[in-house]
Design an enzyme around this catalytic site. Structure first.
Site, PDB file in Angstrom:
ATOM      1  N   GLU A 176      -5.762 -10.642  -2.176  1.00 49.88           N
ATOM      2  CA  GLU A 176      -6.552 -10.603  -0.927  1.00 49.88           C
ATOM      3  C   GLU A 176      -8.049 -10.597  -1.255  1.00 49.88           C
ATOM      4  O   GLU A 176      -8.819  -9.822  -0.687  1.00 49.88           O
ATOM      5  CB  GLU A 176      -6.192  -9.346  -0.112  1.00 49.88           C
ATOM      6  CG  GLU A 176      -4.719  -9.213   0.199  1.00 49.88           C
ATOM      7  CD  GLU A 176      -4.391  -8.051   1.124  1.00 49.88           C
ATOM      8  OE1 GLU A 176      -5.303  -7.431   1.698  1.00 49.88           O
ATOM      9  OE2 GLU A 176      -3.182  -7.749   1.251  1.00 49.88           O
ATOM     10  N   GLU A 178       0.806  -1.237   0.000  1.00 51.16           N
ATOM     11  CA  GLU A 178       0.000   0.000   0.000  1.00 51.16           C
ATOM     12  C   GLU A 178       0.835   1.280   0.000  1.00 51.16           C
ATOM     13  O   GLU A 178       0.833   2.036   0.973  1.00 51.16           O
ATOM     14  CB  GLU A 178      -0.981  -0.037   1.187  1.00 51.16           C
ATOM     15  CG  GLU A 178      -1.940  -1.226   1.059  1.00 51.16           C
ATOM     16  CD  GLU A 178      -2.815  -1.454   2.286  1.00 51.16           C
ATOM     17  OE1 GLU A 178      -2.806  -0.629   3.203  1.00 51.16           O
ATOM     18  OE2 GLU A 178      -3.509  -2.488   2.309  1.00 51.16           O
TER      19      GLU A 178
HETATM   20  O1  G3I Z   1      -3.485  -9.400  18.246  1.00 49.45           O
HETATM   21  C1  G3I Z   1      -4.272  -8.388  18.896  1.00 49.45           C
HETATM   22  C2  G3I Z   1      -4.856  -8.906  20.167  1.00 49.45           C
HETATM   23  O2  G3I Z   1      -3.796  -9.180  21.062  1.00 49.45           O
HETATM   24  C3  G3I Z   1      -5.804  -7.858  20.769  1.00 49.45           C
HETATM   25  O3  G3I Z   1      -6.418  -8.360  21.906  1.00 49.45           O
HETATM   26  C4  G3I Z   1      -6.871  -7.489  19.737  1.00 49.45           C
HETATM   27  C5  G3I Z   1      -7.802  -6.382  20.242  1.00 49.45           C
HETATM   28  O4  G3I Z   1      -8.305  -5.601  19.203  1.00 49.45           O
HETATM   29  O5  G3I Z   1      -6.224  -7.021  18.590  1.00 49.45           O
HETATM   30  C6  G3I Z   1      -5.395  -7.989  17.986  1.00 49.45           C
HETATM   31  O6  G3I Z   1      -4.840  -7.445  16.848  1.00 49.45           O
HETATM   32  C7  G3I Z   1      -5.692  -7.259  15.736  1.00 49.45           C
HETATM   33  C8  G3I Z   1      -5.143  -8.060  14.565  1.00 49.45           C
HETATM   34  O7  G3I Z   1      -5.907  -7.777  13.398  1.00 49.45           O
HETATM   35  C9  G3I Z   1      -5.200  -9.561  14.815  1.00 49.45           C
HETATM   36  O8  G3I Z   1      -6.518  -9.989  14.980  1.00 49.45           O
HETATM   37  C10 G3I Z   1      -5.720  -5.771  15.418  1.00 49.45           C
HETATM   38  O9  G3I Z   1      -6.362  -5.059  16.432  1.00 49.45           O
HETATM   39  C11 G3I Z   1      -6.424  -5.555  14.103  1.00 49.45           C
HETATM   40  O10 G3I Z   1      -6.271  -4.189  13.722  1.00 49.45           O
HETATM   41  C12 G3I Z   1      -5.818  -6.421  13.016  1.00 49.45           C
HETATM   42  O11 G3I Z   1      -6.528  -6.213  11.837  1.00 49.45           O
HETATM   43  C13 G3I Z   1      -5.884  -6.670  10.664  1.00 49.45           C
HETATM   44  C14 G3I Z   1      -5.643  -5.489   9.743  1.00 49.45           C
HETATM   45  O12 G3I Z   1      -5.078  -5.944   8.514  1.00 49.45           O
HETATM   46  C15 G3I Z   1      -4.704  -4.465  10.377  1.00 49.45           C
HETATM   47  O13 G3I Z   1      -4.755  -3.309   9.727  1.00 49.45           O
HETATM   48  C16 G3I Z   1      -6.793  -7.681   9.977  1.00 49.45           C
HETATM   49  O14 G3I Z   1      -6.888  -8.854  10.783  1.00 49.45           O
HETATM   50  C17 G3I Z   1      -6.226  -8.048   8.606  1.00 49.45           C
HETATM   51  O15 G3I Z   1      -7.175  -8.796   7.900  1.00 49.45           O
HETATM   52  C18 G3I Z   1      -5.937  -6.787   7.801  1.00 49.45           C
HETATM   53  O16 G3I Z   1      -5.355  -7.165   6.591  1.00 49.45           O
HETATM   54  C19 G3I Z   1      -5.111  -6.112   5.655  1.00 49.45           C
HETATM   55  C20 G3I Z   1      -3.885  -6.515   4.856  1.00 49.45           C
HETATM   56  O17 G3I Z   1      -2.804  -6.761   5.706  1.00 49.45           O
HETATM   57  C21 G3I Z   1      -3.538  -5.446   3.829  1.00 49.45           C
HETATM   58  N1  G3I Z   1      -4.662  -5.173   2.982  1.00 49.45           N
HETATM   59  C22 G3I Z   1      -5.913  -4.828   3.669  1.00 49.45           C
HETATM   60  C23 G3I Z   1      -6.274  -5.936   4.654  1.00 49.45           C
HETATM   61  C24 G3I Z   1      -7.589  -5.643   5.319  1.00 49.45           C
HETATM   62  O18 G3I Z   1      -7.497  -4.480   6.102  1.00 49.45           O
END
Ligand code: G3I
Length: 338
Positions: free
Chosen positions: A256, A148
């Site tokens: 994705e 990105e």
């Molecule tokens: O691991 C922590 C956990 O310890 C905590 O308790 C919990 C509370 O919110 O958060 C957990 O982390 C989360 C992580 O996913 C794992 O589940 C983050 O908050 C959350 O922000 C994170 O979101 C991920 C996101 O990227 C981050 O921006 C999504 O799962 C993931 O699907 C998403 O993937 C992105 C690609 O990398 C790039 N393209 C877009 C795509 C969708 O946004």
């Protein structure tokens, strides 16, 4: 005579065993030379999910495990265990692995925010690339080196890397990565970059062309393809974009894929059908445009999917429903691979 009979029975048995092997999305895609698969999280350690993964995937990518905040929570500690176990599972099942992602503006560890000079930024980048690629050498087919890097208007995103180093941070990362593992494919990954004529897509194409022309090592680009049934879907513009990349020798990952629905239409047959058509049309493009090398869904399950948390009022974007049943779209993809 006995020997001939024996040889014949061995042949018959081998044929019977091969033809009895259960056909899956993964096996059909492999026969067609397409990498197909899913992003995984901790589901990869659950035996039931492992069976579903094996049925669908001949390539996998970590949804979060390989991002800076997860992989390197502080400057000194590298958290390899989840990744190493996932790779062990993949290798045992003849599944390839894609790395997502070395550099991004999100999900960076807090120590990264202390980096404030160009020199330190370059030193961090080099160390990050070298440590990752040395650890994983020979185990990763494709790296998302940077994720990105563009804004919607086609300008460069004002990420830490861009602000401290300038546009050349991209060429720098690719060049260091190539020197660390010459056999790995190096990609830049992006969203809203799939349609010819859209500013971000055109800016990315022109930039990648410039990189190629100046000899920077880049093998491919990712089109994330997080789509929605209530937004325009233009397969001709996607196909045309794939072809212009083919003309400059760049391969593509549909990296994705997911297709969300507005919650008000979860049970609307026409909308569900539209979702199925978008998925299968994308797979059709992947199968018929030779430079599209992979079709990867961003998680298989509605239950754990990222969409509802990001796009309030949307969901049901995946190929398995909330109860872990295959949706008709799963079978439609299976049929498309016949
Ligand atoms: O691991 C922590 C956990 O310890 C905590 O308790 C919990 C509370 O919110 O958060 C957990 O982390 C989360 C992580 O996913 C794992 O589940 C983050 O908050 C959350 O922000 C994170 O979101 C991920 C996101 O990227 C981050 O921006 C999504 O799962 C993931 O699907 C998403 O993937 C992105 C690609 O990398 C790039 N393209 C877009 C795509 C969708 O946004």
């Amino acid at each position: 005579m006995k020997k001939i009979l024996l040889a014949l029975s061995v042949l018959v048995l081998a044929f019977a065993l091969t033809s009895c092997e259960k056909e899956t999305i993964a096996s059909r895609a492999s026969k067609k030379g397409l990498d197909i698969g899913t992003a995984f999280g901790s589901d990869i350690f659950n035996p039931e999910d492992q069976e579903r993964i094996k049925e669908f995937s001949n390539i996998l990518v970590a949804e979060n495990f390989m991002k800076c905040a997860n992989l390197r929570p502080n400057a000194k500690f590298w958290n390899w265990s989840d990744i190493d176990h996932a790779i062990e599972f993949a290798q045992a099942n003849n599944i390839q692995m894609k790395f997502h992602t070395m550099f991004w503006h999100q999900q960076n560890s807090s120590f990264v925010s202390n980096i404030s000079t160009k020199e330190d930024a370059l030193a961090f980048m080099d160390d990050h690339i070298k440590t990752i690629m040395e650890h994983l050498k020979g185990k990763i087919k494709v790296y998302d080196v940077v994720n990105e890097m563009f804004e919607e208007d086609g300008s460069f995103r004002q990420s830490k890397w861009y602000n401290l180093i300038g546009e050349e941070y991209l060429a720098h990362a690719l060049t260091v990565a190539r020197s660390c593992d010459p056999d790995a494919k190096l990609y830049l990954n992006e969203y809203n970059n799939e349609c010819v004529g859209y500013p971000k897509a055109d800016a990315m194409f022109n930039f990648v062309k410039k990189l190629k022309e100046s000899g920077v090592p880049i093998d491919g680009i990712g089109m994330q393809l997080h789509l929605s049934t209530d937004l325009p879907f233009n397969p001709d513009a996607i196909r045309a974009n794939c072809r212009r990349y083919a003309d400059i020798g760049i391969e593509i990952s549909f990296s994705e894929v997911d297709v969300r629905l507005p919650a008000s239409k979860f049970n609307d047959e026409a909308e569900v059908k539209k979702q199925e058509e978008i998925y299968t049309t994308l797979l059709d493009i992947a199968l018929t445009e030779p430079n599209v090398k992979s079709f990867i869904v961003w998680g298989m399950y509605d239950r754990t999917n990222w969409v509802p948390a990001t796009f309030g009022g949307y969901g049901n974007a995946c190929i398995y429903d909330m109860e872990y049943n295959k949706k008709p779209v799963y079978n439609a993809l299976f049929e498309k691979l016949k």
